[in-house]
Design a protein around this motif. Structure first.
Motif, PDB file in Angstrom:
ATOM      1  N   ALA A 506       0.776  -1.117  -0.009  1.00  0.00           N
ATOM      2  CA  ALA A 506      -0.008  -0.158  -0.185  1.00  0.00           C
ATOM      3  C   ALA A 506       0.994   1.333  -0.010  1.00  0.00           C
ATOM      4  CB  ALA A 506      -0.896  -0.055   1.335  1.00  0.00           C
ATOM      5  N   ALA A 507       2.086   1.105   0.701  1.00  0.00           N
ATOM      6  CA  ALA A 507       2.711   2.325   0.900  1.00  0.00           C
ATOM      7  C   ALA A 507       3.339   2.562  -0.499  1.00  0.00           C
ATOM      8  CB  ALA A 507       3.868   2.207   1.863  1.00  0.00           C
ATOM      9  N   ALA A 508       3.807   1.515  -1.470  1.00  0.00           N
ATOM     10  CA  ALA A 508       4.388   1.570  -2.706  1.00  0.00           C
ATOM     11  C   ALA A 508       3.484   2.488  -3.697  1.00  0.00           C
ATOM     12  CB  ALA A 508       5.008   0.132  -3.071  1.00  0.00           C
ATOM     13  N   ALA A 509       2.199   1.744  -3.584  1.00  0.00           N
ATOM     14  CA  ALA A 509       1.241   2.091  -4.412  1.00  0.00           C
ATOM     15  C   ALA A 509       0.769   3.573  -4.085  1.00  0.00           C
ATOM     16  CB  ALA A 509      -0.183   1.379  -4.231  1.00  0.00           C
ATOM     17  N   ALA A 510       1.060   4.064  -2.866  1.00  0.00           N
ATOM     18  CA  ALA A 510       0.812   5.545  -2.386  1.00  0.00           C
ATOM     19  C   ALA A 510       1.987   6.313  -3.157  1.00  0.00           C
ATOM     20  CB  ALA A 510       0.467   5.555  -1.021  1.00  0.00           C
ATOM     21  N   THR A 511       3.055   5.849  -2.966  1.00  0.00           N
ATOM     22  CA  THR A 511       4.261   6.693  -3.521  1.00  0.00           C
ATOM     23  C   THR A 511       4.157   6.716  -5.219  1.00  0.00           C
ATOM     24  OG1 THR A 511       5.455   5.587  -1.768  1.00  0.00           O
ATOM     25  CG2 THR A 511       6.771   6.471  -3.792  1.00  0.00           C
ATOM     26  N   LEU A 512       3.719   5.783  -5.942  1.00  0.00           N
ATOM     27  CA  LEU A 512       3.540   5.887  -7.242  1.00  0.00           C
ATOM     28  C   LEU A 512       2.579   6.735  -7.508  1.00  0.00           C
ATOM     29  CD1 LEU A 512       3.899   2.031  -8.299  1.00  0.00           C
ATOM     30  CD2 LEU A 512       5.654   4.005  -8.793  1.00  0.00           C
ATOM     31  N   ASP A 513       1.410   6.842  -6.892  1.00  0.00           N
ATOM     32  CA  ASP A 513       0.335   7.717  -7.119  1.00  0.00           C
ATOM     33  C   ASP A 513       0.701   8.921  -6.763  1.00  0.00           C
ATOM     34  OD1 ASP A 513      -1.286   5.668  -7.698  1.00  0.00           O
ATOM     35  OD2 ASP A 513      -2.419   5.345  -5.787  1.00  0.00           O
ATOM     36  N   ARG A 514       1.515   9.369  -5.780  1.00  0.00           N
ATOM     37  CA  ARG A 514       2.077  10.693  -5.345  1.00  0.00           C
ATOM     38  C   ARG A 514       2.980  11.125  -6.548  1.00  0.00           C
ATOM     39  NH1 ARG A 514       3.022   9.631  -0.693  1.00  0.00           N
ATOM     40  NH2 ARG A 514       5.100   8.894  -0.954  1.00  0.00           N
ATOM     41  N   VAL A 515       3.838  10.314  -7.007  1.00  0.00           N
ATOM     42  CA  VAL A 515       4.790  10.783  -8.059  1.00  0.00           C
ATOM     43  C   VAL A 515       3.830  11.053  -9.319  1.00  0.00           C
ATOM     44  CG1 VAL A 515       6.599   9.867  -9.811  1.00  0.00           C
ATOM     45  CG2 VAL A 515       6.722   9.282  -7.347  1.00  0.00           C
ATOM     46  N   ARG A 516       2.991  10.181  -9.746  1.00  0.00           N
ATOM     47  CA  ARG A 516       2.015  10.573 -10.877  1.00  0.00           C
ATOM     48  C   ARG A 516       1.326  12.021 -10.780  1.00  0.00           C
ATOM     49  NH1 ARG A 516      -3.095  10.084 -11.534  1.00  0.00           N
ATOM     50  NH2 ARG A 516      -3.315   8.785  -9.721  1.00  0.00           N
ATOM     51  N   LEU A 517       0.887  12.024  -9.549  1.00  0.00           N
ATOM     52  CA  LEU A 517       0.330  13.326  -9.257  1.00  0.00           C
ATOM     53  C   LEU A 517       1.056  14.626  -9.132  1.00  0.00           C
ATOM     54  CD1 LEU A 517      -2.170  12.240  -6.352  1.00  0.00           C
ATOM     55  CD2 LEU A 517      -2.857  12.727  -8.603  1.00  0.00           C
ATOM     56  N   ASP A 518       2.388  14.286  -8.797  1.00  0.00           N
ATOM     57  CA  ASP A 518       3.374  15.531  -8.730  1.00  0.00           C
ATOM     58  C   ASP A 518       3.721  15.687 -10.247  1.00  0.00           C
ATOM     59  OD1 ASP A 518       3.455  15.642  -6.040  1.00  0.00           O
ATOM     60  OD2 ASP A 518       5.425  14.275  -5.897  1.00  0.00           O
ATOM     61  N   ALA A 519       3.636  14.877 -11.156  1.00  0.00           N
ATOM     62  CA  ALA A 519       3.934  15.239 -12.527  1.00  0.00           C
ATOM     63  C   ALA A 519       2.887  15.875 -13.217  1.00  0.00           C
ATOM     64  CB  ALA A 519       4.340  13.702 -13.506  1.00  0.00           C
TER      65      ALA A 519
END
Length: 577
Positions: A506-519
């Motif tokens: 869940a933490a990894a998925a949240a990190t990916l979502d955060r990177v995508r949102l940052d982009a």
């Protein structure tokens, strides 16, 4: 009208024997100035009872006494009594007198025989000593010389009348039973129990190879008394009667001071530890770490600087010290400093009553403030359930009276599937704090669980905790439940690993979502910047257009004015036609 007068029953005067427990049973001792019958078989303690009655009389109550021996000589009696520390040889003849009245072995009865000669000698000695107590030991030996029951009855009445006339507190010891092992009074002189004011029966029996002595007050005219049979011991200082039925705990000092259990997390569960002077019961099957918790408590008491006694009922001292050291509980250091004394009950012989007496003596000798008995349930394997419960009850009451914090372990009844089944002795109602240990079988392994069943006067945890032991010590794991089930050991570890993997995913998925949102945010910011630049350009263009229009309009107006002026037109005249 005459006032109504309430008649108050007058209790008979009593003479204290000084024998611990017996005076409590009788409410003050033997009837003063009256005769008491003491019956018992061989080895039951009749002679010791009589001697102790006289010794305490002269040493504690300043009442001189006379011992009339019909069986043993006075020299042998004094020698035998030396083991009790009474120091009879140091007593003056005016304090304690002996009369040897043993019949000769080859005595042949001829003619009339009575006790008048002996009573005349006793009268002289009684007057010279101002004696207030007298003991006739083995009177039945003399009575057996008389030819018939009528003669025996006549002499007994003669003796009884003489005692009443001289107001002596008398103890008449006779054998019990025709076969010497019976506890009933022999028919040949059974009328004695109807003549005397008080009758006491002693018995000595062997139960499953264990020697047991008991005492019962059969009658006591004009006074209430404890009618139940009470065990007694012949100890280092004489007789000690165990008063059956707890005397109660009224008037005992109550403290709010807490002492550590030796396990920090258990102290937290208990709201701060055990109460000082409380009785703690730890129950569980073999191997559930009852001894370990007892050792942790003993070590904590020694660290506080308190003298502690550790009684091992069915274990070896050196083995227990070694085993506890493997889980970080080092008792050897405290044994060396003599702060801790560890005793194996294998050194005790006798019944649970004997063990109780030894434990009390050892605790007082060591001046112990904390006491561990492991396990208390095995002290009474050869006793009846009633006797064993009585010993346990008095053990706990004694600990409270002496201010001793006592921890007892007990084997839970293995036939009981719930902790409420308690131990075979039913000690749980007597304890202030009851901790139960059990096994929980999960995923093919056995884990130890700890729960606090009760802790009087303290808020305590209702959780079941896993008990963990390692080289570094003993502790409790946090309570862990999943799906409504309490998990320990491997199942808990697997569940925790699965939950950890889930959390990491869940933490990894949240990190990916955060990177995508940052982009996306960065892209939007760039687009926003471009739009802002385009907007600024349009605004400038618009401003320039407005300025140009305004300038052109001004030029037109100026040109028209100049043309009018050249044509001579007035201000209001029309311009070019």
């Amino acid at each position: 009208m005459n006032p109504v007068r309430t008649r108050v029953a007058r209790l008979p005067a009593k003479t204290m024997t000084g024998i611990p427990g017996f005076d409590v049973m009788t409410g003050g001792g033997l009837p003063r100035g009256r005769a008491t019958l003491l019956a018992g078989g061989p080895g039951s303690g009749k002679t010791i009872f009589g001697l102790e009655f006289l010794v305490h009389g002269t040493q504690k109550f300043h009442e001189p006494g006379i011992f009339v021996a019909f069986e043993e000589t006075s020299k042998r009696l004094v020698a035998n009594a030396e083991s009790f520390g009474w120091k009879l040889a140091q007593l003056k003849p005016a304090q304690l007198g002996f009369i040897d009245a043993q019949p000769l072995a080859d005595l042949v009865h001829s003619g009339d025989f009575d006790l008048r000669g002996m009573l005349a000698a006793l009268e002289f000695k009684t007057g010279a000593m101002n004696a207030r107590r007298i003991v006739f030991d083995a009177l039945d030996v003399v009575l057996s010389i008389l030819p018939d029951a009528a003669a025996r009855r006549r002499e007994v009445y003669r003796l009884h009348d003489w005692l009443l006339a001289h107001e002596l507190t008398a103890l008449i010891a006779v054998r019990a039973g025709a076969d010497e092992m019976s506890t009933s009074i022999q028919p040949s002189h059974g009328f004695l129990q109807f003549m005397v004011d008080c009758a006491v029966v002693l018995n000595h029996r062997v139960v499953q190879g264990i020697s047991q002595r008991n005492l019962r007050v059969v009658k006591y005219r004009g006074s209430s008394f404890s009618e139940n049979e009470a065990p007694f011991l012949i100890g280092d200082h004489g007789l000690e009667v165990a008063v059956t039925g707890a005397p109660g705990r009224v008037g005992l000092d109550v403290t709010t001071e807490r002492v550590s259990s030796g396990v920090a997390r258990l102290d937290t569960m208990l709201g701060g530890g055990y109460y000082r002077g409380a009785t703690i019961l730890i129950t569980g099957l073999p191997g559930t770490a009852k001894t370990t918790l007892g050792g942790a408590f003993a070590a904590a008491a020694c660290r506080r600087g308190e003298a502690t006694l550790f009684v091992l009922v069915d274990s070896d001292v050196t083995e227990v010290i070694r085993n506890l050291a493997s889980v970080g509980i080092r008792l050897d250091r405290y044994v060396k400093t003599r702060r801790l004394r560890i005793i194996s009950a294998h050194t005790f012989n006798g019944s649970a009553e004997t063990h109780f007496s030894h434990i009390k003596a050892l605790a007082r000798e060591h001046n112990a403030r904390c006491l561990v008995i492991d396990p208390v349930s095995n002290l009474s394997n050869s006793d009846s359930e009633f006797a064993a419960h009585s010993v346990a009850e008095r053990l706990m009451d004694w600990g409270k009276a002496d201010g001793i914090t006592m921890l007892c372990t007990s084997l839970r009844d293995e036939m009981s599937s719930a902790p409420q089944g308690g131990s075979p002795l039913q000690l749980s109602p007597l304890a202030d704090t009851w901790i139960h240990l059990n096994y929980l079988l999960q995923a093919g392994e056995r884990n130890r669980g700890l729960s606090i069943i009760k802790s009087r006067g303290a808020a305590h945890s209702n959780q079941v905790r896993e008990l963990l032991m390692s080289n570094s010590g003993v502790t409790l794991a946090d309570a862990y439940t999943a799906g409504g089930a309490f998990l320990m050991g491997t199942m808990r570890s697997e569940k925790e690993c699965a939950e950890l993997a889930t959390r990491e995913g869940a933490a990894a998925a949240a990190t990916l979502d955060r990177v995508r949102l940052d982009a996306d945010e960065a892209e939007l910011k760039v687009r926003l910047k471009a739009l802002q630049v385009a907007l600024s350009a349009k605004q400038v263009e618009k401003a320039s257009l407005a300025h140009a229009v305004q300038t052109r309009a001004g030029d037109v107006t100026r040109d028209r004015a100049e043309m009018q002026e050249l044509r001579g037109a007035d201000a209001t005249g029309a311009g070019c036609e």
